[in-house]
Design a protein around this motif. Structure first.
Motif, PDB file in Angstrom:
ATOM      1  N   ALA A  27       0.829  -1.198   0.000  1.00 62.63           N
ATOM      2  CA  ALA A  27       0.000   0.000   0.000  1.00 62.63           C
ATOM      3  C   ALA A  27       0.868   1.254   0.000  1.00 62.63           C
ATOM      4  CB  ALA A  27      -0.900   0.000   1.233  1.00 62.63           C
ATOM      5  N   GLY A  28       0.290   2.378  -0.454  1.00 61.41           N
ATOM      6  CA  GLY A  28       0.976   3.654  -0.339  1.00 61.41           C
ATOM      7  C   GLY A  28       1.652   4.127  -1.602  1.00 61.41           C
ATOM      8  N   LYS A  29       1.320   3.543  -2.771  1.00 63.28           N
ATOM      9  CA  LYS A  29       1.955   3.989  -4.008  1.00 63.28           C
ATOM     10  C   LYS A  29       0.942   4.441  -5.054  1.00 63.28           C
ATOM     11  CE  LYS A  29       5.433   3.086  -6.026  1.00 63.28           C
ATOM     12  NZ  LYS A  29       6.585   2.583  -6.727  1.00 63.28           N
ATOM     13  N   ARG A  30      -0.281   4.743  -4.644  1.00 59.88           N
ATOM     14  CA  ARG A  30      -1.293   5.133  -5.626  1.00 59.88           C
ATOM     15  C   ARG A  30      -1.191   6.610  -5.978  1.00 59.88           C
ATOM     16  NH1 ARG A  30      -3.146   0.864  -8.384  1.00 59.88           N
ATOM     17  NH2 ARG A  30      -3.612  -0.818  -6.960  1.00 59.88           N
ATOM     18  N   ASN A  38      12.329   9.354  -1.528  1.00 56.60           N
ATOM     19  CA  ASN A  38      12.721   8.377  -2.545  1.00 56.60           C
ATOM     20  C   ASN A  38      12.929   7.011  -1.924  1.00 56.60           C
ATOM     21  OD1 ASN A  38      12.619  10.021  -4.787  1.00 56.60           O
ATOM     22  ND2 ASN A  38      14.677  10.846  -4.424  1.00 56.60           N
ATOM     23  N   LYS A  39      13.408   6.997  -0.698  1.00 55.54           N
ATOM     24  CA  LYS A  39      13.619   5.716  -0.002  1.00 55.54           C
ATOM     25  C   LYS A  39      12.294   4.996   0.219  1.00 55.54           C
ATOM     26  CE  LYS A  39      15.627   3.810   4.183  1.00 55.54           C
ATOM     27  NZ  LYS A  39      16.276   4.112   5.461  1.00 55.54           N
ATOM     28  N   GLN A  40      11.279   5.744   0.640  1.00 56.00           N
ATOM     29  CA  GLN A  40       9.961   5.136   0.845  1.00 56.00           C
ATOM     30  C   GLN A  40       9.425   4.547  -0.457  1.00 56.00           C
ATOM     31  OE1 GLN A  40       7.964   8.624   2.505  1.00 56.00           O
ATOM     32  NE2 GLN A  40       7.223   7.347   4.171  1.00 56.00           N
ATOM     33  N   ILE A  41       9.519   5.321  -1.528  1.00 58.19           N
ATOM     34  CA  ILE A  41       9.009   4.872  -2.820  1.00 58.19           C
ATOM     35  C   ILE A  41       9.747   3.609  -3.262  1.00 58.19           C
ATOM     36  CG2 ILE A  41       8.825   5.483  -5.259  1.00 58.19           C
ATOM     37  CD1 ILE A  41       8.450   8.399  -4.342  1.00 58.19           C
ATOM     38  N   ARG A  42      11.051   3.595  -3.085  1.00 60.35           N
ATOM     39  CA  ARG A  42      11.866   2.447  -3.470  1.00 60.35           C
ATOM     40  C   ARG A  42      11.479   1.206  -2.678  1.00 60.35           C
ATOM     41  NH1 ARG A  42      16.352   5.297  -3.003  1.00 60.35           N
ATOM     42  NH2 ARG A  42      16.849   4.412  -0.978  1.00 60.35           N
ATOM     43  N   GLY A  46       7.091  -3.588  -5.838  1.00 59.97           N
ATOM     44  CA  GLY A  46       6.868  -5.027  -5.897  1.00 59.97           C
ATOM     45  C   GLY A  46       5.802  -5.527  -4.944  1.00 59.97           C
ATOM     46  N   THR A  47       5.882  -6.822  -4.642  1.00 59.92           N
ATOM     47  CA  THR A  47       4.889  -7.456  -3.793  1.00 59.92           C
ATOM     48  C   THR A  47       5.524  -7.916  -2.497  1.00 59.92           C
ATOM     49  OG1 THR A  47       5.321  -9.565  -4.856  1.00 59.92           O
ATOM     50  CG2 THR A  47       3.497  -8.283  -5.726  1.00 59.92           C
ATOM     51  N   ALA A  48       4.694  -8.235  -1.528  1.00 64.90           N
ATOM     52  CA  ALA A  48       5.172  -8.735  -0.241  1.00 64.90           C
ATOM     53  C   ALA A  48       4.345  -9.953   0.135  1.00 64.90           C
ATOM     54  CB  ALA A  48       5.039  -7.657   0.825  1.00 64.90           C
ATOM     55  N   VAL A  49       4.819 -10.706   1.115  1.00 67.08           N
ATOM     56  CA  VAL A  49       4.139 -11.923   1.557  1.00 67.08           C
ATOM     57  C   VAL A  49       3.407 -11.630   2.859  1.00 67.08           C
ATOM     58  CG1 VAL A  49       4.452 -14.322   2.236  1.00 67.08           C
ATOM     59  CG2 VAL A  49       5.906 -13.352   0.484  1.00 67.08           C
ATOM     60  N   LEU A  50       2.141 -12.034   2.937  1.00 62.63           N
ATOM     61  CA  LEU A  50       1.365 -11.874   4.163  1.00 62.63           C
ATOM     62  C   LEU A  50       1.887 -12.807   5.246  1.00 62.63           C
ATOM     63  CD1 LEU A  50      -2.413 -11.758   3.181  1.00 62.63           C
ATOM     64  CD2 LEU A  50      -1.117  -9.968   4.256  1.00 62.63           C
ATOM     65  N   PHE A  51       1.702 -12.409   6.503  1.00 63.85           N
ATOM     66  CA  PHE A  51       2.000 -13.314   7.607  1.00 63.85           C
ATOM     67  C   PHE A  51       1.124 -14.554   7.471  1.00 63.85           C
ATOM     68  CE2 PHE A  51       3.349  -9.312   9.674  1.00 63.85           C
ATOM     69  CZ  PHE A  51       4.642  -9.702   9.962  1.00 63.85           C
ATOM     70  N   LYS A  52       1.618 -15.663   7.979  1.00 63.05           N
ATOM     71  CA  LYS A  52       0.962 -16.952   7.757  1.00 63.05           C
ATOM     72  C   LYS A  52      -0.499 -16.958   8.209  1.00 63.05           C
ATOM     73  CE  LYS A  52       1.457 -21.912   8.455  1.00 63.05           C
ATOM     74  NZ  LYS A  52       0.023 -22.061   8.409  1.00 63.05           N
ATOM     75  N   THR A  53      -0.775 -16.444   9.408  1.00 58.94           N
ATOM     76  CA  THR A  53      -2.148 -16.492   9.922  1.00 58.94           C
ATOM     77  C   THR A  53      -3.081 -15.621   9.094  1.00 58.94           C
ATOM     78  OG1 THR A  53      -1.467 -14.823  11.519  1.00 58.94           O
ATOM     79  CG2 THR A  53      -1.576 -17.080  12.287  1.00 58.94           C
ATOM     80  N   ASP A  54      -2.594 -14.445   8.668  1.00 53.99           N
ATOM     81  CA  ASP A  54      -3.416 -13.580   7.822  1.00 53.99           C
ATOM     82  C   ASP A  54      -3.683 -14.253   6.476  1.00 53.99           C
ATOM     83  OD1 ASP A  54      -3.418 -11.637   9.771  1.00 53.99           O
ATOM     84  OD2 ASP A  54      -1.687 -10.585   8.943  1.00 53.99           O
ATOM     85  N   GLY A  55      -2.641 -14.875   5.926  1.00 62.36           N
ATOM     86  CA  GLY A  55      -2.801 -15.574   4.652  1.00 62.36           C
ATOM     87  C   GLY A  55      -3.782 -16.722   4.748  1.00 62.36           C
ATOM     88  N   ASP A  56      -3.734 -17.444   5.871  1.00 61.54           N
ATOM     89  CA  ASP A  56      -4.671 -18.547   6.067  1.00 61.54           C
ATOM     90  C   ASP A  56      -6.109 -18.041   6.105  1.00 61.54           C
ATOM     91  OD1 ASP A  56      -2.552 -20.249   6.142  1.00 61.54           O
ATOM     92  OD2 ASP A  56      -2.520 -20.476   8.319  1.00 61.54           O
ATOM     93  N   ASN A  57      -6.327 -16.886   6.753  1.00 63.71           N
ATOM     94  CA  ASN A  57      -7.675 -16.318   6.818  1.00 63.71           C
ATOM     95  C   ASN A  57      -8.156 -15.874   5.440  1.00 63.71           C
ATOM     96  OD1 ASN A  57      -8.108 -16.698   9.531  1.00 63.71           O
ATOM     97  ND2 ASN A  57      -7.200 -14.734  10.104  1.00 63.71           N
ATOM     98  N   ILE A  58      -7.264 -15.274   4.664  1.00 67.87           N
ATOM     99  CA  ILE A  58      -7.630 -14.850   3.302  1.00 67.87           C
ATOM    100  C   ILE A  58      -8.050 -16.063   2.484  1.00 67.87           C
ATOM    101  CG2 ILE A  58      -6.701 -13.938   1.130  1.00 67.87           C
ATOM    102  CD1 ILE A  58      -7.221 -11.750   3.095  1.00 67.87           C
ATOM    103  N   LYS A  59      -7.256 -17.127   2.548  1.00 65.58           N
ATOM    104  CA  LYS A  59      -7.577 -18.314   1.761  1.00 65.58           C
ATOM    105  C   LYS A  59      -8.871 -18.966   2.244  1.00 65.58           C
ATOM    106  CE  LYS A  59      -3.495 -20.257   2.205  1.00 65.58           C
ATOM    107  NZ  LYS A  59      -2.412 -21.218   2.083  1.00 65.58           N
ATOM    108  N   ARG A  60      -9.108 -18.948   3.542  1.00 72.97           N
ATOM    109  CA  ARG A  60     -10.295 -19.621   4.077  1.00 72.97           C
ATOM    110  C   ARG A  60     -11.585 -18.878   3.734  1.00 72.97           C
ATOM    111  NH1 ARG A  60     -11.514 -20.469  10.440  1.00 72.97           N
ATOM    112  NH2 ARG A  60     -13.506 -21.479  10.224  1.00 72.97           N
TER     113      ARG A  60
END
Length: 66
Positions: A27-30, A38-42, A46-60
């Motif tokens: 988030a934060g690049k729209r 420039n450091k923040q933008i850099r 790309g993409t990032a990986v969700l924490f395992k528990t959050d990812g499990d909830n998304i999939k469920r």
């Protein structure tokens, strides 16, 4: 039993890898790039990986067929 439908909003925002991890766009690049350093933008590239528990909830709840 009715069919389980995928949430179309989640379909657009998340991607499940082959190993079952959930990727998301950072988030934060729209808009408002002038305010950010420039450091923040850099670091928001790309993409990032969700924490395992959050990812499990998304999939469920939102991506039942992933």
């Amino acid at each position: 039993m009715p069919k389980l439908k995928t949430k179309s909003g989640a379909k657009k925002r998340f991607k499940v890898t082959g190993t079952g991890k959930v990727l998301y766009a950072q988030a934060g690049k729209r808009h408002g790039m002038i305010k950010r350093t420039n450091k923040q933008i850099r670091n928001l590239r790309g993409t990032a990986v969700l924490f395992k528990t959050d990812g499990d909830n998304i999939k469920r709840f939102f991506l039942p067929h992933a």
